[in-house]
Design an enzyme around this catalytic site. Structure first.
Site, PDB file in Angstrom:
ATOM      1  N   LYS A  10       0.835  -1.201   0.000  1.00  0.00           N
ATOM      2  CA  LYS A  10       0.000   0.000   0.000  1.00  0.00           C
ATOM      3  C   LYS A  10       0.877   1.262   0.000  1.00  0.00           C
ATOM      4  O   LYS A  10       2.092   1.180   0.225  1.00  0.00           O
ATOM      5  CB  LYS A  10      -0.922  -0.046   1.225  1.00  0.00           C
ATOM      6  CG  LYS A  10      -1.995  -1.137   1.153  1.00  0.00           C
ATOM      7  CD  LYS A  10      -2.805  -1.150   2.445  1.00  0.00           C
ATOM      8  CE  LYS A  10      -4.009  -2.067   2.364  1.00  0.00           C
ATOM      9  NZ  LYS A  10      -4.779  -2.054   3.642  1.00  0.00           N
ATOM     10  N   ASN A 123      -1.724  -0.204   7.126  1.00  0.00           N
ATOM     11  CA  ASN A 123      -1.160  -1.488   7.550  1.00  0.00           C
ATOM     12  C   ASN A 123      -0.311  -2.148   6.459  1.00  0.00           C
ATOM     13  O   ASN A 123      -0.241  -3.362   6.356  1.00  0.00           O
ATOM     14  CB  ASN A 123      -2.279  -2.414   8.031  1.00  0.00           C
ATOM     15  CG  ASN A 123      -3.390  -2.560   7.004  1.00  0.00           C
ATOM     16  OD1 ASN A 123      -3.256  -2.087   5.869  1.00  0.00           O
ATOM     17  ND2 ASN A 123      -4.464  -3.224   7.375  1.00  0.00           N
ATOM     18  N   GLU A 137      -9.617 -10.348  -7.795  1.00  0.00           N
ATOM     19  CA  GLU A 137      -8.607  -9.287  -7.642  1.00  0.00           C
ATOM     20  C   GLU A 137      -7.449  -9.460  -8.626  1.00  0.00           C
ATOM     21  O   GLU A 137      -6.957  -8.476  -9.190  1.00  0.00           O
ATOM     22  CB  GLU A 137      -8.104  -9.261  -6.193  1.00  0.00           C
ATOM     23  CG  GLU A 137      -9.191  -8.793  -5.229  1.00  0.00           C
ATOM     24  CD  GLU A 137      -8.795  -8.880  -3.757  1.00  0.00           C
ATOM     25  OE1 GLU A 137      -7.640  -9.225  -3.448  1.00  0.00           O
ATOM     26  OE2 GLU A 137      -9.665  -8.595  -2.913  1.00  0.00           O
TER      27      GLU A 137
END
Ligand code: CDP
Ligand code: MG
Length: 159
Positions: A10, A123, A137
């Site tokens: 991320k 996270n 995904e």
């Protein structure tokens, strides 16, 4: 069963410069990276990726976070890869994630801290939750020709 699963580093993980540390953990476990790219997604794409969470109260903060910078997207392949990768990833709330997991070793934020500020739990990584999510995904993030089949050292021990 040999599975493929989607992993994202991320924006917080990319910004902190720990992409290599994260990829290393999957490689070390013997899992194979079969797709890999740096991507900056927009709000529409976030709504596709996090479709299951759109109505949740944390979605606004989550969307702001996931579009805030580039992410490293990868397809990780191996025996029971979905479960293996989730184990390496650790619990969603960083504060609760066990040491030795990616979230436990590189982050510490709590749900209460994030909720008070209307921000996402930052996270470090995303990993597909189950086989149905992994299939959706992987197809959302990667075209068929971006996923590569090859032999890596250690494959012989799977046979
Ligand atoms: O990422 P994971 O599958 O472990 O958790 P999730 O329940 O699918 O939630 C997706 C992401 O939303 C989490 O990784 C957090 O970044 C964020 N989240 C949050 O900010 N606050 C919550 N109460 C739950 C999730
Ligand atoms: Mg999830």
């Amino acid at each position: 069963m040999i599975q493929q699963t989607l992993v994202l580093v991320k924006p917080d993980g990319v910004a902190r410069g720990i992409v290599g540390e994260i990829i290393k953990r999957f490689e070390q476990r013997g899992l194979k990276i079969v797709g890999l790219k740096l991507v900056k997604i927009d709000e529409d794409f976030s709504k596709k990726h996090y479709a299951a969470h759109i109505d949740k109260n944390f979605y606004k903060g989550l969307e702001e976070f996931i579009v805030s910078g580039p992410v490293v997207a990868m397809v990780v392949e191996g025996v029971d890869a979905i479960e293996n990768v989730r184990k390496l990833t650790g619990a969603t709330e960083s504060k609760s994630a066990l040491l030795g997991t990616i979230r436990g070793d590189y982050s510490h934020i709590s749900y209460s801290h994030a909720d008070e500020r209307g921000i996402s739990v930052k996270n470090i990584v995303h990993a597909s939750g189950d086989a149905a999510d992994a299939e959706k995904e992987v197809a959302l993030w990667f075209s068929v020709d971006e996923i590569h089949s090859y032999k890596r050292a250690g494959d012989e021990h799977l046979l």
